[in-house]
Write a protein that holds these residues in place. Structure first.
Motif, mmCIF file in Angstrom:
data_model
loop_
_atom_site.group_PDB
_atom_site.id
_atom_site.type_symbol
_atom_site.label_atom_id
_atom_site.label_comp_id
_atom_site.label_asym_id
_atom_site.label_seq_id
_atom_site.Cartn_x
_atom_site.Cartn_y
_atom_site.Cartn_z
ATOM 1 N N ILE A 1 0.830 -1.208 0.000
ATOM 2 C CA ILE A 1 0.000 0.000 0.000
ATOM 3 C C ILE A 1 0.865 1.259 0.000
ATOM 4 N N ALA A 2 2.029 1.176 0.661
ATOM 5 C CA ALA A 2 2.908 2.350 0.717
ATOM 6 C C ALA A 2 3.643 2.569 -0.611
ATOM 7 N N PHE A 3 3.639 1.549 -1.476
ATOM 8 C CA PHE A 3 4.415 1.616 -2.729
ATOM 9 C C PHE A 3 4.164 2.904 -3.529
ATOM 10 N N PRO A 4 2.903 3.211 -3.852
ATOM 11 C CA PRO A 4 2.692 4.441 -4.646
ATOM 12 C C PRO A 4 3.110 5.697 -3.892
ATOM 13 N N LEU A 5 3.042 5.679 -2.560
ATOM 14 C CA LEU A 5 3.444 6.858 -1.779
ATOM 15 C C LEU A 5 4.959 7.039 -1.820
ATOM 16 N N ALA B 1 -4.600 1.286 -4.644
ATOM 17 C CA ALA B 1 -4.967 2.171 -5.753
ATOM 18 C C ALA B 1 -5.593 3.468 -5.250
ATOM 19 N N LEU B 2 -6.038 3.493 -3.989
ATOM 20 C CA LEU B 2 -6.732 4.677 -3.479
ATOM 21 C C LEU B 2 -5.861 5.544 -2.591
ATOM 22 N N VAL B 3 -4.787 4.958 -2.028
ATOM 23 C CA VAL B 3 -4.065 5.612 -0.938
ATOM 24 C C VAL B 3 -3.468 6.954 -1.359
ATOM 25 N N PHE B 4 -3.112 7.096 -2.635
ATOM 26 C CA PHE B 4 -2.505 8.364 -3.062
ATOM 27 C C PHE B 4 -3.544 9.321 -3.631
ATOM 28 N N LEU C 1 1.142 2.807 -10.522
ATOM 29 C CA LEU C 1 1.239 3.353 -9.168
ATOM 30 C C LEU C 1 2.318 4.426 -9.069
ATOM 31 N N GLY C 2 2.939 4.758 -10.189
ATOM 32 C CA GLY C 2 3.856 5.888 -10.186
ATOM 33 C C GLY C 2 5.322 5.536 -10.236
ATOM 34 N N ALA C 3 5.654 4.260 -10.412
ATOM 35 C CA ALA C 3 7.065 3.870 -10.449
ATOM 36 C C ALA C 3 7.640 4.138 -11.843
ATOM 37 N N THR C 4 8.818 4.760 -11.889
ATOM 38 C CA THR C 4 9.497 4.937 -13.172
ATOM 39 C C THR C 4 9.990 3.561 -13.620
ATOM 40 N N PRO C 5 10.372 3.426 -14.905
ATOM 41 C CA PRO C 5 10.893 2.125 -15.356
ATOM 42 C C PRO C 5 12.025 1.606 -14.472
ATOM 43 N N ARG D 1 12.501 -2.448 -7.795
ATOM 44 C CA ARG D 1 11.638 -2.805 -6.669
ATOM 45 C C ARG D 1 10.744 -3.994 -6.941
ATOM 46 N N VAL D 2 10.487 -4.287 -8.203
ATOM 47 C CA VAL D 2 9.565 -5.385 -8.513
ATOM 48 C C VAL D 2 10.276 -6.497 -9.297
ATOM 49 N N THR D 3 10.771 -6.161 -10.486
ATOM 50 C CA THR D 3 11.324 -7.204 -11.340
ATOM 51 C C THR D 3 12.537 -7.880 -10.712
#
Lengths: 367, 285
Positions: A94-98, A146-149, B187-191, B197-199
């Motif tokens: 959940i913190a990921f997008p933040l 998807a909502l947290v931000f 969610l806003g992550a750049t490539p 962080r994921v791949t």
């Protein structure tokens, strides 16, 4: 708030989406409803920036999104299989997008995560890994992430597809509650018409890359613009029909096998042949002796399907015409047996005479 | 016997029956000779640790063991650095292209290690392709010595061991749900952030498998270091070979083998402990 202007997407020779335009007001929930391959997910992906439209413009809050890469669009998206990061705990998911935005301190992020966990009713689950949660809980985490931000627009791609029916109904109400509570603007994709009717402020029925009709749920149900919509939302008897003649107020319609009925004269001009007479099974009354003014056709019960709260009859009217009838089981009236000679009728307000339109019309014989 | 009975029995017994030939083969040709090594290295007019004491005092042997570990570490690091991008590329491209690239990589297994090592000799020798090219370009006035050093050994080993990191990393990258990458991006992550962080974290079990395969094989590599290396780059496998077949000192050779085996097993256990837990919870995902 959101405006699509003639969005098209072509893969090779196939148009997945063709000239789709629509507008969405703030706080509104639009459901894209259609069979698989109708282009609804493609629209969602072009909104998210995961697909680039072949033509057309997308405006969100006055900004055209064509040149904006997906990670700068700031839209929340929930995927069908949740797409939770399996190597991160719930609170890290959940913190990921933040964290990606780098505009908040650690303390602020923790507080925001706690807040959203409360809203989706998952307090105390922050330390767990996604695999330690049930499907419904995982779905809540995906929603929270998807909502947290606080995105201006939330996109959902069949988010409840993997859940069983009971849980799905519960989650539908849950999503509707959260959407209302947070006044979210949402585009929601599903192929489940019940889900669409439950959730939507407006529904866009899609077929072969186009929007067939976009309207409020009750308008779609009561006034489908074409046979495809009539068939896709709820159940309908779609009966091939010819217009034999009309006066100012009445017309004569011929159904399959030469069965003739009278109907109110349709507004505007309709060609004589190739029409579809639409009547919903639950709008048809059935009985062994109906009052004369409601009686329309006579036939025999060919099949009886018991559905618990309702019973469905398949009535043969002549050799080539079958009409499905649905009736509430009240106990006051018994269930009719196969072979019973019956009369069926309906009110003209509950029927529609439509041009065949774009969609294929297969008279549905089987219930 | 009814059909369902057959189904039940084959379901329970067959897996064991199926591995029986492989098990028998390993027992006869692998574990039995290995079992012979153990007494050989301990027995010396009664049980003794004399051979191991000798090894500890033998500067050449200790140095060789350390060099072997060092070379394996270098080779593992290099294969990883070269192999990961290749695996990533194959995982990204279209299925057809991926198949062709994969075929090229697997094809290298068809050519014997000996042949591939000899081809490096052709390239690296005094008047080989590399030296000639560098001289033709005016970079060098006279040929430099490219062979019989650790660089040549590492280059040859990296070439041969590369598929062993590419294949498991490719498999782990392919297993990552593409929606996870799409989710990270929305969610806003750049490539770059998405990759880091994921791949990358989700492909670590493939990296671990590749590292394990290359490092363990590197410890026991024989032909390539023999041919491309010189006296200064002696590897432990050559040392064992020399003890047993040149000096006919089977006891000492066995002792060195056991130490090498011990190093390998310790490394594998440590590795399993470290990465085993990680992969365990991911497998349920």
């Amino acid at each position: 708030m959101l405006k699509l202007n003639k969005i098209s997407k072509r893969y090779g020779d196939v148009w997945a989406v063709r000239d789709v335009s629509l507008e969405l007001a703030r706080g509104e929930m639009l459901v894209l409803l259609g069979p698989s391959g109708s282009g609804k997910t493609t629209i969602l992906k072009t909104l998210a920036g995961l697909e680039i439209p072949t033509a057309g413009e997308i405006w969100v809050e006055g900004v055209e999104l064509s040149g904006v890469p997906p990670h700068r669009r700031g839209l929340g998206m929930v995927f069908q299989n949740y797409a939770l990061f399996p190597h991160m705990r719930v609170k890290d998911n959940i913190a990921f997008p933040l964290k990606m935005r780098r505009s908040w301190s650690k303390g602020e992020i923790a507080a925001m995560v706690e807040d959203i966990l409360r809203i989706v009713q998952l307090e105390g689950y922050g330390e767990r890994y996604p695999t330690q949660l049930s499907g419904g809980q995982q779905q809540r985490v995906a929603l929270a992430r998807a909502l947290v931000f606080k995105p201006p627009l939330v996109l959902m791609d069949e988010p409840l597809g993997a859940l069983d029916k009971k849980l799905r109904s519960a989650m539908q109400l849950e999503i509707k509650r959260i959407q209302t509570q947070l006044r979210l603007t949402m585009v929601y994709v599903t192929h489940d018409q019940e889900e669409a009717l439950t959730l939507a402020d407006r529904i866009a029925v899609m077929n072969l890359g186009r929007i067939e009709q976009i309207d409020r749920p009750e308008s779609l149900y009561e006034h489908p613009r074409n046979p495809f919509v009539a068939d896709f939302i709820g159940e309908s008897n779609l009966l091939a029909a010819n217009l034999l003649g009309r006066t100012d107020s009445k017309c004569l319609v011929e159904l399959a096998g030469g069965v003739r009925i009278s109907y109110v004269a349709p507004e505007g001009w309709l060609a004589g042949g190739g029409l579809v007479f639409v009547v919903r099974p639950e709008k048809v009354v059935i009985g062994t002796a109906l009052p004369v003014d409601t009686r329309r056709l006579e036939g025999h019960i060919e099949n009886v399907i018991y559905l618990g709260e309702t019973v469905k009859y398949l009535v043969t009217v002549g050799p080539e015409l079958r009409i499905a009838v649905k009736e509430q089981i009240t106990g006051a009236k018994g269930i009719l047996a196969v072979g019973t000679a019956v009369q069926i009728g309906w009110h003209d307000d509950h029927c529609r005479l439509l041009p065949r339109g774009t969609a294929e019309v297969a008279p549905r014989a089987e219930p | 016997m009814s059909d369902s009975d057959v189904g039940k029995r084959s379901g329970a017994v067959c897996p064991f029956l199926l591995i029986l030939p492989a098990l028998a083969f390993l027992l006869i040709f692998y574990f039995y000779p290995l079992a012979l090594l153990i007494p050989q290295s301990f027995v010396d007019k009664g049980v003794s640790l004399r051979q191991f004491a000798r090894l500890a005092a033998d500067e050449l042997a200790v140095e060789t063991l350390l060099r072997t570990v060092e070379t394996s570490v270098i080779v593992t690091a290099l294969t990883l650095a070269i192999g990961y991008p290749v695996a990533y590329l194959i995982a990204q491209v279209r299925a057809r292209t991926a198949m062709i690239l994969m075929a090229v990589i697997v094809m290298s297994f068809w050519i014997s290690i000996l042949v591939r090592t000899y081809s490096w000799m052709v390239l690296l020798q005094r008047f080989g392709l590399v030296n000639q090219t560098l001289m033709a370009l005016g970079v060098l006035n006279q040929p430099i010595r490219l062979m019989y050093n650790q660089v040549a050994v590492s280059v040859g080993m990296v070439h041969i061991l590369l598929p062993f990191v590419i294949l498991p990393i490719y498999a782990s990258l392919k297993a990552i749900d593409s929606n996870l990458v799409a989710a990270a991006v929305t969610l806003g992550a750049t490539p770059t952030q998405t990759f880091l962080r994921v791949t990358l974290p989700l492909s670590l079990n493939g990296v671990a498998a590749g590292v394990l395969l290359v490092f363990v094989q590197g410890l026991g590599f024989y032909v390539t270091p023999m041919l491309l290396g010189g006296p200064q780059t002696l590897m432990v496998s050559s040392l064992i070979d020399r003890q047993m077949f040149s000096y006919l000192d089977w006891q000492y050779g066995s002792a060195i083998s056991l130490v090498l085996l011990f190093c390998t097993v310790v490394f594998m256990l440590a590795f399993d402990r470290f990465f085993g837990l990680e992969t365990l919870h991911r497998r349920t995902a």
